[in-house]
Design a protein around this motif. Structure first.
Motif, short mmCIF file in Angstrom:
data_model
loop_
_atom_site.label_atom_id
_atom_site.label_comp_id
_atom_site.label_asym_id
_atom_site.label_seq_id
_atom_site.Cartn_x
_atom_site.Cartn_y
_atom_site.Cartn_z
N THR A 57 -3.96 48.24 56.64
CA THR A 57 -5.36 48.24 57.27
C THR A 57 -6.56 47.51 56.42
N ILE A 58 -7.34 47.00 56.96
CA ILE A 58 -8.43 46.50 56.47
C ILE A 58 -9.82 46.66 57.33
N TYR A 59 -11.00 46.88 56.51
CA TYR A 59 -12.05 47.31 57.09
C TYR A 59 -12.97 46.69 56.37
N TYR A 60 -14.26 46.34 56.99
CA TYR A 60 -15.45 45.53 56.49
C TYR A 60 -16.61 46.39 57.01
N ALA A 61 -17.60 46.24 56.04
CA ALA A 61 -19.09 46.56 56.80
C ALA A 61 -19.44 45.51 57.55
N ASP A 62 -20.25 45.90 58.53
CA ASP A 62 -20.62 45.02 59.68
C ASP A 62 -21.53 43.98 58.83
N SER A 63 -22.33 44.25 57.72
CA SER A 63 -23.09 43.10 57.20
C SER A 63 -22.28 41.99 56.36
N VAL A 64 -20.97 42.10 56.34
CA VAL A 64 -20.16 41.18 55.59
C VAL A 64 -18.92 40.54 56.46
N LYS A 65 -19.13 41.21 57.75
CA LYS A 65 -17.93 40.73 58.48
C LYS A 65 -17.99 39.47 58.73
N GLY A 66 -16.80 38.47 58.94
CA GLY A 66 -16.78 37.20 59.11
C GLY A 66 -17.03 36.30 58.04
N ARG A 67 -17.72 36.72 56.61
CA ARG A 67 -18.06 36.35 55.84
C ARG A 67 -17.14 36.50 54.58
N PHE A 68 -16.86 37.81 54.31
CA PHE A 68 -16.05 38.26 53.05
C PHE A 68 -14.76 38.53 53.74
N THR A 69 -13.89 38.41 52.81
CA THR A 69 -12.30 38.47 52.95
C THR A 69 -11.47 39.39 51.63
N ILE A 70 -11.32 40.39 52.08
CA ILE A 70 -10.41 41.18 51.29
C ILE A 70 -8.94 41.24 51.36
N SER A 71 -8.28 40.93 49.95
CA SER A 71 -6.95 40.78 49.97
C SER A 71 -6.33 41.45 48.62
N ARG A 72 -4.89 41.48 48.76
CA ARG A 72 -4.46 42.18 47.47
C ARG A 72 -2.95 41.53 46.99
N ASP A 73 -3.04 41.49 45.87
CA ASP A 73 -1.65 41.02 45.16
C ASP A 73 -0.78 42.19 44.51
N ASN A 74 0.04 42.90 45.14
CA ASN A 74 0.88 44.00 44.60
C ASN A 74 1.41 43.67 43.45
N ALA A 75 2.07 42.52 43.32
CA ALA A 75 2.70 42.33 42.11
C ALA A 75 1.84 42.27 40.86
N LYS A 76 0.52 41.80 41.15
CA LYS A 76 -0.47 41.85 39.99
C LYS A 76 -1.29 43.08 39.84
N ASN A 77 -0.87 43.79 40.91
CA ASN A 77 -2.00 45.21 40.97
C ASN A 77 -3.42 44.61 41.06
N THR A 78 -3.49 43.51 41.71
CA THR A 78 -5.06 42.89 41.68
C THR A 78 -5.57 42.87 43.49
N VAL A 79 -6.79 43.30 43.34
CA VAL A 79 -7.44 43.14 44.61
C VAL A 79 -8.47 42.04 44.60
N TYR A 80 -8.88 41.25 45.45
CA TYR A 80 -9.75 40.18 45.72
C TYR A 80 -10.67 40.57 46.52
N LEU A 81 -11.82 39.96 46.53
CA LEU A 81 -12.77 39.91 47.55
C LEU A 81 -13.62 38.18 47.57
N GLN A 82 -13.16 37.66 48.54
CA GLN A 82 -13.56 36.20 48.77
C GLN A 82 -14.83 36.43 49.47
N MET A 83 -15.92 35.80 48.85
CA MET A 83 -17.28 35.96 49.59
C MET A 83 -17.82 34.70 49.74
N ASN A 84 -17.98 34.14 50.95
CA ASN A 84 -18.42 33.03 51.44
C ASN A 84 -19.74 32.99 52.18
N SER A 85 -20.47 32.13 52.36
CA SER A 85 -21.77 31.97 53.22
C SER A 85 -22.62 33.27 52.56
N LEU A 86 -22.71 33.07 51.16
CA LEU A 86 -23.61 34.02 50.71
C LEU A 86 -25.17 33.95 50.88
#
Length: 123
Positions: A57-86
């Protein structure tokens, strides 16, 4: 305990991109989902995005939908937030948070928080 450390913030011009990272350590097996929040000067902290470690499951606030992308790397225990069109209104301190229990409201009830990383978008 779970420790969260954010990185990747900085100054960027409007229309640019940044990628935030959140490295989790400690009892990460006790967490089931991660979230990103932000707080602008003089405003309350607001939800940005949520992801389960399973990726189911992935959810976004309406204000960032289509511009931000959340992802995760379980092996690294790391979560990312790619922010475009800032936009200048994206300027805020961005926080990573971890959730240990499912609740119906994915925007609340996070148990662990990072220190935050500043994102500044100039016009």
């Amino acid at each position: 305990q779970v420790q969260l450390v954010e990185s990747g913030g900085g100054l960027v011009q409007a229309g640019g991109s940044l990628r935030l990272s959140c490295a989790a350590s400690g009892r990460t097996f006790s967490t089931y989902a991660m979230g990103w929040f932000r707080q602008a000067p003089g405003k309350e902290r607001e939800f940005v995005a949520h992801i389960r470690w399973s990726g189911a499951t992935i959810y976004y606030a309406d204000s960032v939908k289509g511009r931000f992308t959340i992802s995760r790397d379980n092996a690294k225990n790391t979560v990312y937030l790619q922010m475009n069109s800032l936009k200048p209104e994206d300027t805020a301190v961005y926080y990573c948070a971890a959730k240990t229990k499912w609740t119906i409201d994915f925007t609340r009830n996070y148990d662990y928080w990072g220190q935050g990383t500043q994102v500044t978008v100039s016009s």
